[in-house]
Structures are given as C-alpha cells and as structure tokens.
Scaffold this active site. Structure first.
Site, PDB file in Angstrom:
ATOM      1  CD  GLU A   1      -2.725   1.451   0.132  1.00 26.38           C
ATOM      2  OE1 GLU A   1      -3.319   0.480  -0.376  1.00 26.38           O
ATOM      3  OE2 GLU A   1      -2.808   2.604  -0.317  1.00 26.38           O
TER       4      GLU A   1
ATOM      5  CB  THR B   1      -5.665  -0.580  -4.007  1.00 25.64           C
ATOM      6  OG1 THR B   1      -5.300   0.361  -3.001  1.00 25.64           O
ATOM      7  CG2 THR B   1      -5.000  -1.913  -3.707  1.00 25.64           C
TER       8      THR B   1
ATOM      9  CG  HIS C   1      -5.026   3.579   2.879  1.00 28.56           C
ATOM     10  ND1 HIS C   1      -5.659   4.801   2.975  1.00 28.56           N
ATOM     11  CD2 HIS C   1      -5.484   2.999   1.744  1.00 28.56           C
ATOM     12  CE1 HIS C   1      -6.465   4.943   1.939  1.00 28.56           C
ATOM     13  NE2 HIS C   1      -6.371   3.872   1.176  1.00 28.56           N
TER      14      HIS C   1
ATOM     15  CG  ASP D   1      -1.162   0.540  -3.766  1.00 30.62           C
ATOM     16  OD1 ASP D   1      -0.321   1.385  -3.377  1.00 30.62           O
ATOM     17  OD2 ASP D   1      -2.265   0.363  -3.193  1.00 30.62           O
TER      18      ASP D   1
END
Ligand code: GP9
Ligand code: MN
Length: 409
Positions: free
Chosen positions: A38, A80, A195, A254
């Site tokens: 992430e 993502t 995140h 990502d």
C-alpha cells in the site's frame, strides 16, 4: 466488434519482444506469491529518516532479488484496484472512474484465469469488506477461486489501526490460510496499514515521524517502516511453513502515498528547492521486486529500464514458462533484451530513457528543464494510440471476441 480487435491485435503483435531464453520457464510450476504494498513509493528505498533506515528489510531483500528502480505506477482514480488491474491484465485502467466498478463483468483473460487453466489454485487475501472496490464481483471475472476478505480474518480493536487489521496480523493469519491451499497456488496479498492518513500507535513506531509542518508526510515514514517489518515476518513465516523455496515472490508498490498537495514538505525531505514537474513524475516510481529463491539470491540485479505495472503480466508468465504469443496485453517482458524504455502514466504523461512528457510539455529528464516538444514527439503518438486501444478493449468488452476465437482454435 471483432474487426476492431483485429487492428488492436496487429498493434500488440508488432509490439511484442522476444523473452530472455535463460529466464523463460525458470520458475516453472512454482507457487506465485504477489504482495501489493500500500502507497509505497520508491523514494523511501535505501533512504533514511532521522538517520535510520526506513525499509531495512526491503533494502536487504533487494540484494537477493531483481529490483526495478525505474518502475512506475500507472493507476488512475481506482487506486489499489487499478494497480491490481494493471498487474493481472496488462491493460490500462480507465482515465475516469474505476474499471473494477464500471466494467467488472467484462470478459478478461487475467493471470489468475490463465494459471487456473494450467492447474493452479488461485486466491486473494485482503482484510477489508469484500465489496470494497467491487472486488467480490471483479475477482470472479479475473479467475480467482477464493477471496479471503474481512469475514475470514480475526479482527479486534487490539490488532487493528486506521483502515483495519494491521499488516503483521494480516500476514500471520494469511499464512495460516495459505498452508491449507492446494499447490501450486497463485496468491495475491494486499496490505493496508500504510494507507493515508498513516495512523499508527506509538508501540508500533520503529522510526520517528519526520519533522516538518506537514503531518501527512511526517506520519508516512513510521507506517512504511511498520509495513517493512511486517513483510520481513511474512517471509520468515513462509520459510517456517515450507512455502518459500518453491515459490516466486513479487512485491510491488500500488500507487503514490504522498500526493502533490504535499510538495513543500517533500521538497524539504528530498533537500530540493521545489518539486519540479520532472520531480513529480519521478516520484510516481514504486518498487518492484522479483524474488526467486535459488536464482535471484545467487545473481541479484538492479534493473533500471523504464517500466511500469503494465509489464508484470508477460514477465511473470514467461518466468513460469507460459507462452503469451496469443495473449492480448500492452506490457513487455521486463527481461526482454529490447524492451522499450517507456512508461505511460494514466494521465497521458510518459517517461522515456531521456525525457519526461507532462501537460503537453517535453522535459529533459536529467536537467529537469523544458526541451523542444519534437524530442518527445516520436513517443507521443504511440502513447495516445496505446491508451486508446486499451480503452476500446474495456469499453467494447472486446475480449469476448478474443475468447471465442481462442476457443474455436
Ligand atoms: C482498500 C485498500 C486501499 O481495500 O485496497 O484502497 P485505496 O484507497 O488505496 O485504493
Ligand atoms: Mn492503495
């Protein structure tokens, strides 16, 4: 219609590069373990915050892997899910909206489906609600046998933060499931802790926050460090369970974690006066690590060809010894001798060996200065064409015709 696909197919066949013969099939029949990391950007690799390494595990792992340091994310609004789409289809996501939502019931010919047809068991692991990004619908179209989602994980207040289950617990519980799967398997694990807005409890912080007046940038470093440690434990658990030796492990970032709204603090961190357009595009680099036990630990390599997420599918299939001569994809094998030095970003920007093109302006990559647009022109036409062809496939659901054709052969 079918004719449109024929034109696109001609373009794709002309684009194809011969895979490296030494590497073709080198990971044949191995398990495939893919990790979506992430918001991980390349600038933290081999870098420090307050004199401490931010990614000590990845820095070591790279020394036993193929590491691509000029690898770009090519995602749009689907974040993502766009990265997943690129990696497994080698098609571009859409310029607007998320293809996972808008075209989830299209016909695809994704890596999980291809491997499933070769006898692989396919599964995906992510500790979020199963319908987030419409994954439950899309994963079916991509050829997944099983989606281990929120319901399959034990999530408590103690083992979660921010968006949910902390990465370390996510990996630990995922390995317990992995052990039970038939082999060979193809699995994708999607991390979550790093995140936005990068929340982390004091006890999990292994490096201090950065010091600037931008709290987002400050907080990014401890959550990256936490994810790095979780990845280290994941690989240890794979080894302990006997799932390491006979696998190929692919780790990719990502998309960006720090948007251009944070350029001031980023300039401070990078020791620059400002973030120029070229700097901005360079910050869209995300790590790609391909680790093949018994192979890459013997001969690790840093590969600096310009590349992107679109290139992963043919690369992986060739490592597994699977021919892609009839496959519809836009990427090129990363190990092909004559792979083009080119990454096409979803907003139409692109990067070549020497130039960066952004907002109708051509820049010299080295100096960061504007250069004559004619320098970028040889690529500009191709870039537009390729994005347009990819969009046509998605909007027209053109792989329907391709699959009919494949079945009739
Ligand atoms: C949500 C996770 C994060 O399930 O994949 O999504 P993002 O906001 O990065 O697209
Ligand atoms: Mn993400």
């Amino acid at each position: 219609n079918g004719n449109e696909l024929a034109e696109i197919e001609n373009y794709i066949r002309a684009n194809e590069k011969e895979p490296d013969q030494q590497l073709f099939g080198i990971a044949k029949d191995r398990n495939v373990i893919i990790v979506s990391m992430e918001s991980l950007q390349s600038f933290v690799i081999n870098n420090q915050v307050n004199g401490q390494e931010i990614t000590p595990f990845l820095n070591d792992f790279i020394k036993e892997s193929y590491y691509f340091d000029h690898f770009y994310h090519q995602t749009g609004q689907g974040k993502t899910s766009d990265a997943e789409f690129l990696i497994e289809n080698s098609l571009y996501p859409l310029g607007r909206g998320a293809v996972f939502f808008t075209h989830a019931t299209n016909e695809y010919h994704a890596t999980p489906e291809i491997l499933k047809n070769k006898g692989y068991y396919t599964a995906v692991f992510h500790a979020n609600n199963k319908s987030f990004w419409n994954r439950d619908v899309m994963y079916h179209s991509l050829g997944y046998d099983r989606y281990f989602s929120l319901d399959d994980f034990h999530v408590t207040e103690e083992n979660s933060v921010g968006w949910g289950l902390k990465d370390q617990h996510f990996f630990e519980q995922s390995v317990a499931h992995l052990k039970t799967l038939p082999q060979p398997f193809y699995v994708k694990l999607i991390t979550l802790t790093n995140h936005f807005p990068f929340e982390l409890e004091e006890e999990d912080r292994m490096v201090p926050e950065y010091t600037s007046n931008d709290r987002t940038v400050n907080r990014y470093f401890p959550t990256v460090r936490y994810m790095d440690e979780s990845l280290k434990m994941f690989v240890e658990w794979l080894k302990k369970e006997g799932l390491y030796e006979n696998s190929v492990i692919i780790l990719y970032g990502d998309h960006y974690g720090i948007s251009e709204n944070h350029n001031e603090a980023m300039a401070q961190y990078l020791g620059k006066e400002e973030i120029t357009p070229v700097d901005h595009v360079q910050l869209q680099r995300v790590p790609l690590i391909i680790h093949i036990p018994g192979v890459t630990d013997q001969h690790p390599k840093v590969i600096s060809k310009v590349a992107g997420q679109i290139d992963v599918k043919p690369t992986l299939l060739h490592l597994l010894g699977i021919d892609t001569k009839n496959d519809i994809h836009f990427g090129q094998d990363l190990f092909a001798q004559d792979k083009l030095n080119l990454a096409i970003l979803r907003d139409g920007s692109f990067v070549t060996k020497d130039y960066v093109y952004k907002d109708n302006t051509c820049y010299d990559k080295k100096t960061g200065l504007k250069t004559d647009n004619s320098q970028c022109e040889p690529y500009a036409e191709k870039v537009k064409q390729e994005l347009d062809y990819s969009d046509k496939i998605i909007y027209g659901d053109l792989l329907r015709f391709y699959n009919e054709k494949a079945e009739n052969e």
